[in-house]
Each structure stands twice: as C-alpha cells, then as structure tokens.
Design an enzyme around this catalytic site. Structure first.
Site, PDB file in Angstrom:
ATOM      1  N   ASP A  21       0.856  -1.184   0.000  1.00  0.00           N
ATOM      2  CA  ASP A  21       0.000   0.000   0.000  1.00  0.00           C
ATOM      3  C   ASP A  21       0.893   1.235   0.000  1.00  0.00           C
ATOM      4  O   ASP A  21       1.869   1.293   0.742  1.00  0.00           O
ATOM      5  CB  ASP A  21      -0.896  -0.007   1.242  1.00  0.00           C
ATOM      6  N   ASP A  59      -7.721  -1.564   3.934  1.00  0.00           N
ATOM      7  CA  ASP A  59      -6.768  -2.642   3.673  1.00  0.00           C
ATOM      8  C   ASP A  59      -7.109  -3.930   4.425  1.00  0.00           C
ATOM      9  O   ASP A  59      -6.547  -4.985   4.124  1.00  0.00           O
ATOM     10  CB  ASP A  59      -5.355  -2.211   4.085  1.00  0.00           C
TER      11      ASP A  59
END
Length: 852
Positions: A323, A594
C-alpha cells in the site's frame, strides 16, 4: 452482504426537520442499532474438543489413566502432569482468538448530534437511524453514511476507507445523485468513521450499522477464513503419517503380546510406549519454540508477529503487495516544491532559511491558511512557515473566511493587521486562482505548463494569490478583491527513506513488489519509480480491473506492478487472483480499507503507528516502527526458520528410530523390556525440546537472501530428508541394541543394561543435534562461539539424565541403577561413534543439499 435500507420513505420525508422520536424508534426496531455485529466465537468445549483430537495428547491421557487404574501412582501422576501441562498451553494459545471487528466497531463515533423532534440533541451513535438529520462539525467523526443537505466548506478525511492522506471537499446534494464510492472531491456523500477536518454541515442518514461502507468491510472480514500456513499443513501431514504408522505397529504389538505372552495389560502399556516413541510430537513442540523465539527476535527490531506461524510463510513470499500511503510513504503532507514562475525551489526536509525570492509566496500561503487547522496540507504550510522562522509569531485576528464552492475551487482568508488594515490571501485549484487574479491567457497558459510539470512528479499543486482591498468593510465575494498571483506550492506525501534499499533487497531475494493505491496514476507511478519498483508497464486502474474478466485479471496482476485508483474490494480481488496463480502473497497496509486484503493474504503486514486498529487486528505481522526495511529482515528470519526447521525434522526423524526400536525390538526378541512410557516421555518432553533450541540459534546460511523463494511444492521434510534421518537413527539403534544385548550376555542386571542403553541414546541424541545443525561439517569447529548454545543444552540434558540415575527414588521409578565408570564411558562412546560418521559425509555436496 446486508442490503441498503430502502430509501423511498427517506427521500420523500421533510429532511430539514429530521425525525420525531417515534419515527426514530420505529426505524431502530426495523433495522437495528448503528453497530457492526460481533463475530461468533468458539465455545470452550469446541476448543477442548479440537485439542483432544491430537494423537499424542490422546496417548498421554490414555497412558496416564491406565497407570492410575493399575495402581502405579507415581508414573501415572508423572504422565498426567505432562498431559495437563500440554493441554493447558495449547488451550491458552487457542483461546487468544483474532477479532478485527472489535477494532472496527471502535472507529464509530461514541456520540452523534442529530435533529429530533425539531431540536438539536446529542445521542449515542448506536441510536442513529436512517432518516436522521445528523450535524457535522470540524474534529468530529461521521456516525453513519449519509448525504449532505447543507454544507459550509466541509472537508473530510476519508483515508480510513480510501487509504489516501489528502482530505476531500464536499458539496451539498439535491437528492438525485447515485451512490458514489469514497474518495474524490465534490461528492455529497459522507461515510461512517471518517473525520471532518474543516467546515460544518448537515446530512441525512442513508445507511447504518453493517450497511455502511465501514460495516460492509466488517462483513467482508467476517466472511474471510484465515488459511492455515504451509508450515502448519506440512507439519500436520507428517504427524498424521507417523501417527497412522504408529497405530498399525502398536496394535500389532498388543495382539502379539496378548496372544503369545498372554499378558494383555503389559501388551497395552508396551504398545502405548511404542506409539509414543514413534509419534513425532516434538514437531509441534519444536514449531512452537521456533516461532515463539522468532517472534521475540522480530520484536527486538520492532516487528510484532501477532500470528507467529506467518513468520515462516513470509520467508516463502513470492509477491509483496504494498500500500502506498503510510507504507511506502509517511502518510503526511509536506511542501516539496515552490514555484514563482521565475524561480523554483526544491524544499528539502531540513530547510531552515527560505530564500528571499520565495518569502512572499510562503507568506501568502500562510495567510491563506487557518492556523489551527487539522487539514494535512494546511499543517504542511504551517510547518514550513514555522521552520522558516518568520510567521509563527503572527497573531492577527481572522476576520472572515471565504470557503470553497463547486463553482470556484478556491478559498480566501481575510486578516486584520496591527494597523487596522485588511490582509487577504487565497489558495486553491490553479484554474480558480487564475480566474480570481484575472490573468491573461498567455500567463494562464504558462502557469498551467508549470502545474503539469509538477503533477508529472507526483505532486499535488495549489495556486496561491495575495489580495488587497480599499474598502472599509469586507466584500461578500472573493471576486471583489484585487488578487495578485504569488506562485505555486507543490505538496507530496514523502517516500520513507528506507524504502528504496528495502525494495532492492526484495528484488534480490526474488520477491516481486507490487504497489496498490487509491491515488491517481501519475502520483502512483512517480512514487513507485522513486521507490525502485519497475514501472515500465504503467499503472493499472480500478476501472480496468472492474472491466476485466478472469483471464484478463490474471494477465494484469502478472504483468503490472502499479495499481492506481483501487477500491478495497479490488485490493481483495488482486490478492485472491495472485493466490490462484500459486503465489505466496504478503500484503502491507494501514487503513480500514486494507483490512480484508490483509486478512485474505498469506501474510498481512500492518503499520503500527499510523495504522488503524482494524488493520492491525486483521494482519498477522505489525511493523511497530513502520520501517519498510524491517519487512526484509522478517523475510530473512522466515527463511532461516524454514532452513533450521528442515534440519530439525531430519534430527527428529532420526531420534525416533532408536526410541521406537528400543521399545519394540527387545520385546519381539524375548529380551526384558528396555523402555516404558515414562522413559519415552522424559526423552521427548525434556531432552529433545532443549536440543531443538540449538537449531533455532543456528545462524542463517550465507546465501540465504540470494536465493529465489522456494517452490510452493517444496515440503518442509521430503523423502530425501526423511530417509537421511531414518538412516542416522537406524545406525544409532543398532549400536544401542548391541550395547544392551551385550551387557545382558555378560550377565549384567536388566537395570544396568537399561541404564547404559539410556546413556547411549542420550549421547547419540545430543550428537545428532550437533551434526544436523549445519550443512557444513561441525566436527572441525565444534567449540566455536556459535556452538555455545549446544554445550549449554548438552549440560542440561546430561544433568537431567544423571539425576534420574543417581537419585534413588527417580532411579527406582525409571528402573535405573548407578553404573560403573567404565560402563558409563563405554555407553557414551557408543552413542558418539554411531553419529559422527554422518558429520564427515557432509563434505559431499549432495548431502549438504539434503540438509539445507
């Protein structure tokens, strides 16, 4: 997945008046409270039932029960103590269940301000219902999903759902918009759990509880089953193989003893001893030791392993999905570039003195910023102004703020200086500031060229102007000021300094790095390039993934390394697609968005400081200091654990041959029994775990981070390793049997022969631990500093065995007697001679490959 609340009644009701208490009560009864449902946990009985299905624990319980029933209280209590201790430890571990949903529920606002019965009131956030009119103000969390009906400069941080560090501005809706996704400016929708960083407004509640965006992530988390690691699967397969073989052999022994010796009870006890000798229960014990100590080692470098088993899996990772925000970058905004069109300045992090040519631009940006704002870009401006040393003492009163509007994406702030004059500055989108400054087409084109150049570097650009007014009072519109263009300010979410080196090490170790972000493609590619990630295939967007079928999805995730404008469900889809291709996937992240992908990946890695509780609870590993380089250290640790576990498996396979053989062969050959369950328990529950520490402390092989990730099909202990271990054990068994039989032929007592054989097995056990701890021959450097752990473990093991032999009560319990010096030396030498040849053969490359 919960369905959205029917909105026809909501759309037709008078939103400006909110709900009455009676209407709110009906909605609450119909749709339930505004909370995320808890996940059902396993009962104590379910955990106990799972524990008691382990073959070794069943044997321990059965053996302890039999000994207690036949009146051998001491041996029965010994076995029962081991059983209770083992069951207790396993139960403690099993009961520490994972619960990401609890953290997700904590994100909700504890209270909410709504209009009820025509009055503003504060209620518990769990009481908010669809149709409520909720009031939002700076610094508050949004209690439910809704649509704005009034808005005064509202800016919301939606990074929990989008992963992006830059807040988005909002506008009021007219009720006709289709539901949008989080992220992006000028949307009328607000989402539960997000934070208002600027402005205020009112919104009609559309969804609550599990129907909100955050709630749907919670439902997704609950539906994902955490897969067992390959290490757990491999160890379980080996244990079951040995268990099946042990069951067959021990049943045959019981029948043989009962039919031919007519002693069924002794047959059952001998069969249990044989089964316990054959069952490699050290596998789960050693696995626990390795992973527990590995977790401790990682904690020392600020890496927390919440599920220690994933450490080994990380060593096998083939793809690292990263990420961007908060992982590759620091999840904060800072000013990177100043541009006055005539001069440009790259702002370094340690800048203390702003050059004179750029001070008017910094001054204008500071005047256009609310000094108490929590907006990341405003804080970046304040940080530069503060470090420049000229503006931190300014305490002029703010007279008026002109907020952003959809038709003019710029804001202005008017201050009054000590002389009583107005000082005005504006900032916003380049097109808006060009309009406010009434610039010519030629200068506007030049500005846009500079803007595009900054955008190509991945910067977010704000245009700044400084204004004046000759009026005694402030105008109603920003257009009534005389603004002068001051320059451009470029913001970035800075790359973590450790990232490029860590990415290079990952590539060197054969790990593919893929960046997944909700940011725009240009920004994503710029960050990926700076991090050292291959960007030659460009960026794949969320829209492309949405249109892709399974075949196209497979191609995209295989070729591309940068994924931009990605939504949470698409992150999960990327992870699942990579897993279907046989990849071992590690996923890093820090936001609520996430969490599903972190949980679904083989290894979820969450950021510890900036990461949300939801991400940390869903992940198996947490980076406490958020140092991306720690991931590489964890990979090395995982590979070292696998290498050393393979060596342990060879050792355990070897030592079980003499243990089982010494329990079985004397009975078949008509000799007095050599081993009983108590002997087996002492060897397996005390000596072997201590020796396994030697393997855990063994340093990593020199080329461990130069190899590609091992194959998915590569077992922890394959046929070559098992055969090599069985060969070692067979030689030790033959030597011990020869010693036992020889002493009996010399008319030594059974106790003397048993004691000598036990000493030989102990020395052979320690020798096997030393020989199998390295791919290189250890006989030539066995006293090096790195071998200190072995000598400590050996001293403990020898002490335990010595106490069992010389202490009268224990000696009587185990059937030992104190041997003569010569007999003890002969036994120790026999165990040593049986094993040392296997250290010499490691000079052969093929043997070293089997061990490592």
């Amino acid at each position: 997945m919960p369905q959205p609340i029917a909105r026809s009644a909501i759309a037709s009701s008078p939103m400006h008046a909110g709900l009455t208490s009676a209407e709110a009560k009906r909605q609450l009864e119909k749709y339930g409270p505004n909370i995320i449902p808890e996940d059902a946990s396993r009962s104590v009985l379910a955990i106990a039932r799972e524990i008691l299905t382990e073959p070794m624990l069943l044997l321990l319980v059965v053996a302890a029960t039999l000994y207690l029933l036949i009146g051998d209280l001491a041996e029965g209590l010994l076995l029962a103590g081991f059983a209770v201790l083992t069951i207790g430890l396993i139960f403690y571990q099993q009961q520490r269940s994972e619960n990401a949903l609890a953290a997700l529920r904590m994100l909700g606002a504890p209270t909410a301000r709504v209009i009820r019965d025509g009055k503003a009131c504060t209620i518990g956030a769990n009481e908010v219902v669809a149709g409520d009119l909720m009031l939002l103000d700076e610094g508050e969390r949004v209690p439910a999903d809704g649509m704005l009906i009034s808005n005064s400069g509202l800016v919301v941080d939606e990074s929990l759902l989008t992963g992006e560090s830059v807040p988005v501005r909002k506008r009021a809706g007219d009720g006709g918009q289709l539901a949008a996704v989080p992220g992006g400016d000028d949307q009328p929708f607000v989402y539960s759990g997000t934070l208002v960083v600027k402005g205020h407004g009112a919104a009609t509640v559309l969804d609550t509880g599990p129907r909100t965006r955050a709630g749907r992530i919670g439902v997704s988390l609950a539906s994902i089953v955490v897969e067992r690691t390959r290490l757990q699967i491999s160890v379980n397969r080996i244990v079951r193989l040995f268990a099946g073989l042990a069951a067959i052999v021990c049943c045959a022994l019981v029948v043989f003893y009962g039919v031919y010796r007519e002693d069924w009870l002794q047959g059952v006890l001998s069969g249990i001893a044989l089964a316990m000798g054959m069952l490699p229960e050290e596998f789960p014990v050693v696995l626990t030791i390795f992973l527990a100590i590995g977790a401790w080692r990682l904690a020392r470098i600020k890496v927390l392993a919440r599920r220690p088993a994933v450490i080994e899996t990380l060593g096998a990772a083939t793809v690292l999905c990263v990420d961007k925000t908060g992982t590759l970058t620091e999840n904060r905004m800072r000013i990177r570039h100043l541009d006055t069109l005539t001069d440009q300045l790259e702002v370094e992090p340690d800048l203390r003195d702003v050059p004179h040519a750029f001070r008017p631009l910094v001054n204008a940006a500071w005047l256009a910023t609310r000094h108490a704002s929590i907006d990341p870009m405003d804080r970046a401006v304040a940080g530069l102004a503060s470090r420049a040393g000229e503006y931190q003492t300014m305490d002029w009163p703010m007279v008026r703020e002109y907020g952003l509007k959809p038709e003019l994406l710029a804001m202005s702030i008017a201050w009054k200086d000590p002389a009583g004059h107005f000082a005005v500055a504006c900032k916003g989108a380049p097109e808006a500031i060009i309009d406010l400054c009434h610039l010519t087409d030629e200068k506007a084109a030049r500005i846009m060229e500079h803007v595009e150049a900054m955008a190509e570097k991945g910067l977010r650009v704000l245009c700044v102007g400084i204004g004046t007014t000759t009026r005694d009072d402030l105008p109603d519109s920003q257009h009534d000021f005389d603004f002068t263009f001051a320059g451009l300010v470029g913001f970035e979410d800075p790359l973590r300094p450790t990232v490029p080196v860590a990415v290079r090490e990952a590539f060197r170790a054969g790990i593919s790095v893929k960046m997944i972000t909700g940011d725009y493609p240009a920004t994503a590619l710029a960050i990926a390039f700076a991090a050292g990630i291959d960007t030659k295939d460009g960026a794949v967007t969320g829209d492309e993934l949405e249109r892709a079928d399974d075949a196209e999805m497979k191609r995209l995730v295989s070729c591309a390394n940068v994924f931009a404008r990605i939504m949470p469900e698409q992150k999960l889809r990327i992870v699942e697609a990579l897993k279907r291709q046989g990849e071992i996937v590690a996923m890093t992240g820090d936001g609520v968005n996430d969490a599903p992908a972190l949980k679904a990946a083989h290894i979820g890695i969450a950021m510890g400081k900036r990461g949300t509780d939801v991400a940390r609870e869903a992940a198996g590993i947490v980076l406490l200091d958020e140092d991306f380089g720690s991931i590489v250290s964890a990979v090395k640790m995982g590979r070292r654990i696998f290498d050393n576990l393979r060596k342990v498996m060879i050792y355990i396979s070897a030592i079980h041959v003499p243990i089982a053989g010494l329990a079985l062969v004397p009975l078949i050959a008509g000799m007095p029994p050599l081993f009983f369950p108590a002997h087996v328990v002492v060897i397996e529950m005390i000596i072997d775990p201590m020796c396994s520490i030697v393997f855990e402390r063994t340093p990593a092989e020199r080329d461990i981070m130069m190899r590609p990730p091992r194959s998915v099909e590569d077992p922890l202990a394959g046929i070559p390793q098992i055969i090599f271990g069985l060969l070692q054990g067979s030689v030790l068994l033959i030597v011990c049997l020869a010693l036992y039989h020889g002493l009996l032929l010399q008319e030594a007592t059974v106790e003397t022969a048993r004691t000598a054989a036990f000493i030989a097995v102990t020395v052979g056990n320690l020798s096997l631990a030393l020989v199998n701890s390295s791919r290189e021959a250890v006989i030539v450097h066995m006293f090096e500093r790195g071998r200190m752990t072995f000598w400590i473990a050996a001293a403990i093991a020898v002490s335990v065995v010595s106490i069992c032999i010389v202490q009268p009560n224990l000696a009587g319990l185990f059937g030992f007697t104190r041997p003569e010096i010569g007999q003890a030396a002969l036994a120790a030498g026999a165990g040593l001679v049986a094993v040392l040849p296997f250290d010499v053969v490691k000079f052969l490359p093929g043997v070293r490959q089997i061990i490592g």
